[in-house]
Design an enzyme around this catalytic site. Sequence first.
Site, short mmCIF file in Angstrom:
data_model
loop_
_atom_site.label_atom_id
_atom_site.label_comp_id
_atom_site.label_asym_id
_atom_site.label_seq_id
_atom_site.Cartn_x
_atom_site.Cartn_y
_atom_site.Cartn_z
N GLU A 79 -5.96 2.20 -0.51
CA GLU A 79 -4.64 2.51 -1.41
C GLU A 79 -4.08 1.00 -1.22
OE1 GLU A 79 -4.03 3.96 2.85
OE2 GLU A 79 -5.52 3.87 1.52
N ASP A 100 0.89 -1.13 -0.07
CA ASP A 100 -0.01 0.06 0.00
C ASP A 100 0.96 1.31 -0.01
OD1 ASP A 100 0.81 0.56 2.83
OD2 ASP A 100 -1.37 -0.04 3.56
N ILE A 101 0.25 2.38 -0.37
CA ILE A 101 0.87 3.67 -0.29
C ILE A 101 1.31 4.15 0.99
CG2 ILE A 101 1.00 5.91 -1.30
CD1 ILE A 101 -1.06 4.78 -3.40
#
Length: 304
Positions: free
Chosen positions: A224, A180-181
Amino acid sequence: MGDDFTEKTTIVSGDTLGSHFQRVGSAPPSLQVLIGPTAIIGKQYFLEGNEYIIGRNPDCKIFIDDRSVSRSHAKIQVTGEGVFVSDLGSANKTFIKEAQLQANLPFKLANGDQIKCGNVIFKFLEQGSVESYTNQTLMERAMKDPLTGAYTKRALLERGPEVVKRSQNLKENLSVLVFDIDFFKKVNDRYGHPGGDYVLKELGRLVQSQVIRSEDFFARYGGEEFVLVLLNANITVAQEVGERLRLSIQSHIFNYQGSIIPVTISVGAAQRQSSDHDWDVLFNRADTALYRSKQEGRNRVTLG
């Protein structure tokens, strides 16, 4: 009612209608699951090749994970004369309109025919069927995330158990990356949701154009968070792909309306072990590794 009533007519351009009819006409024949395992009810298999085996063997092009279906249950053949189905000597037989097919004797399908393999029922839709085109459009919307172009969580939850079964039966390596970001909330807070959407869309484009192989399965799990399923890949390959993914995103210039947004990701990687019989076990191990990456400072790959 008199003058208060106004009838409105919508003008639709001929080009728009023509393009729709053209796509309908080119829609391939297909099989739609009417009754079967919950995860695949409504799924449509498009018959764009010449031959398809329906069966419980993960090698089958139409893989059905149901005990009532034989490992190689029935064969679909697409020829210039039509689409044919034949039973392959299955234990629970193949039926059309409640009539049992003789083993290895092809039966020509008509639009709307229902094919019963064990407890699973398919509906056959001929080439150019409006229903087939409509189902295809709806399926694409359900299976592809419109923002990133990645597969959806629904598609992943359908695909995951299939690849685990394949890995088990064929003794093939299978690895999963979950990433994920980092600090994505800060991106949304500073640049608004349009800025966040830009980052997600650009990340999806980058991963699909520069990182993954054609046989890999890339999905947006939610928000995300993303998942990458790597077929025929051990943990060493998964780590290498994870690092390549991390570095590609870190070095990419995310330019949103003249502002450069720094973007990094945290990655968790796991390989299927012989004791991993369920998709959830493999996914959770990769997801736990991702959590450790975040705990240990982010922008790193952790093995699970």
